[in-house]
Design an enzyme around this catalytic site. Structure first.
Site, mmCIF file in Angstrom:
data_model
loop_
_atom_site.group_PDB
_atom_site.id
_atom_site.type_symbol
_atom_site.label_atom_id
_atom_site.label_comp_id
_atom_site.label_asym_id
_atom_site.label_seq_id
_atom_site.Cartn_x
_atom_site.Cartn_y
_atom_site.Cartn_z
ATOM 1 N N ASP A 1 13.850 -0.942 -2.073
ATOM 2 C CA ASP A 1 12.861 -1.961 -1.499
ATOM 3 C C ASP A 1 12.033 -0.449 -2.413
ATOM 4 O OD1 ASP A 1 10.064 -1.619 -0.698
ATOM 5 O OD2 ASP A 1 10.186 -0.385 1.250
ATOM 6 N N TYR B 1 -4.603 -9.009 1.892
ATOM 7 C CA TYR B 1 -3.386 -10.142 0.876
ATOM 8 C C TYR B 1 -4.118 -10.962 -0.073
ATOM 9 C CZ TYR B 1 0.191 -13.775 0.436
ATOM 10 O OH TYR B 1 1.055 -14.926 -0.631
#
Ligand SMILES: NC(=O)c1ccc[n+]([C@@H]2O[C@H](COP(=O)([O-])OP(=O)(O)OC[C@H]3O[C@@H](n4cnc5c(N)ncnc54)[C@H](O)[C@@H]3O)[C@@H](O)[C@H]2O)c1
Length: 278
Positions: A65, A165
């Site tokens: 990750d 975003y």
């Protein structure tokens, strides 16, 4: 096709599938050695094996990750050890859509983390290696351009329900343009692509199956069919792009034909001009 990226070594994040995978594939097809990074270990291993087999390429998978603070450095170290660092494509990402009134702090900060902080950490980790490579070039009296391509989005032009975003992808553009100036003396082209709607799991329907465990939490991926219909109408070519078409834009910024292009945001959208809605 000539293997004009032979002897070049690339690092691609988010390479298990979608656009990152398509970038890794194109780079390998044209001769580069590729380090592929993704959190989805199984899919990544399969993708690296497929590219290695199909293109007789050297590919290395580094699973983990990227939002864990130490991972970007580990990935960059692995790429350097595998063949060097000539090309870096930052493609790992996803979206968490919400109306701003319902957007909690975590939903906001996770988008800044994956789209801005992760590329920042990757590039910070690469800085010392890139300097070393450039110093070697100077000693050998040769001029070599190295490449960074950051995968942004036309959401930077505004996209309802994607304020988080859009902000993350806009921060990535700021990082791109600043590093283009900071790293120009090292002959590093730093550019970004603003992708339009591309056919990956992020734009497929929001079904129960279209979820992923990202950063320890299940995330609903996808876009509503209604929004996708509206999007298709906004694309002059009349359909969403394929991951390969999206990768094409990033790839040309990895080739020697982009040596005099830096600090640019290249829109790769089939002519679509606005961000998409949820
Ligand atoms: N699909 C589109 O329409 C579109 C449009 C504009 C921009 N983009 C951007 O393109 C990039 C690739 O998206 P895609 O559509 O190919 O999606 P995708 O889901 O097919 O691929 C993204 C990959 O990134 C990986 N990833 C996500 N978080 C990660 C993390 N923390 N650490 C390591 N890997 C991680 C995922 O596991 C996945 O394999 C993203 O940055 C996305 O925001 C996509």
């Amino acid at each position: 096709v000539g293997a004009f990226l032979e002897c070049r070594s690339a690092l691609v994040t988010g390479a298990a599938r979608g656009i990152g995978y398509a970038c890794a594939q194109l780079l390998a097809e044209h001769g580069a050695v590729v380090t592929m990074s993704d959190l989805d270990a199984d899919a990544l291993a399969a993708s690296a094996a497929r590219i290695g087999r199909d293109h007789h390429a050297r590919c290395r998978a580094v699973a983990g990750d990227l939002t864990t603070p130490e991972m970007p450095q580990q990935v960059v170290d692995a790429a350097w050890d595998f063949g060097g660092l000539d090309i870096i494509v930052n493609a790992a990402g996803y979206n968490l859509n919400a109306r701003i009134a319902q957007m909690d702090d975590e939903t906001w900060s996770r988008m800044l983390e994956i789209h801005a902080t992760v590329p920042f950490r990757i590039l910070r980790a690469a800085a010392e290696y890139l300097k070393r490579a450039h110093d070697d070039d100077v000693s050998a009296s040769r001029e070599v351009f190295r490449k960074v391509v950051n995968v942004s989005s036309i959401a930077v032009m505004g996209s309802a329900f994607q304020s988080n975003y859009s902000a993350g992808k806009a921060a990535l553009v700021g990082l791109t343009k600043s590093l283009a100036k900071e790293w120009a003396p090292m002959r590093i082209n730093v550019n970004a692509v603003a992708l339009g709607s591309i056919d990956t799991r992020l734009t497929q329907p929001r079904t129960a199956k279209n979820t992923a465990n990202l950063g320890g939490a299940m995330v609903q991926l996808g876009t509503s069919p209604r929004a996708m219909e509206a999007v298709a109408g906004a694309i002059p070519f009349g359909r969403t792009g394929t991951p390969q078409e999206a990768a094409g834009g990033a790839f040309l910024l990895c080739t020697p034909w982009s040596d005099w292009i830096t600090g640019q945001l290249l829109v790769v959208s089939g002519g679509q001009e606005y961000g998409m809605s949820a």
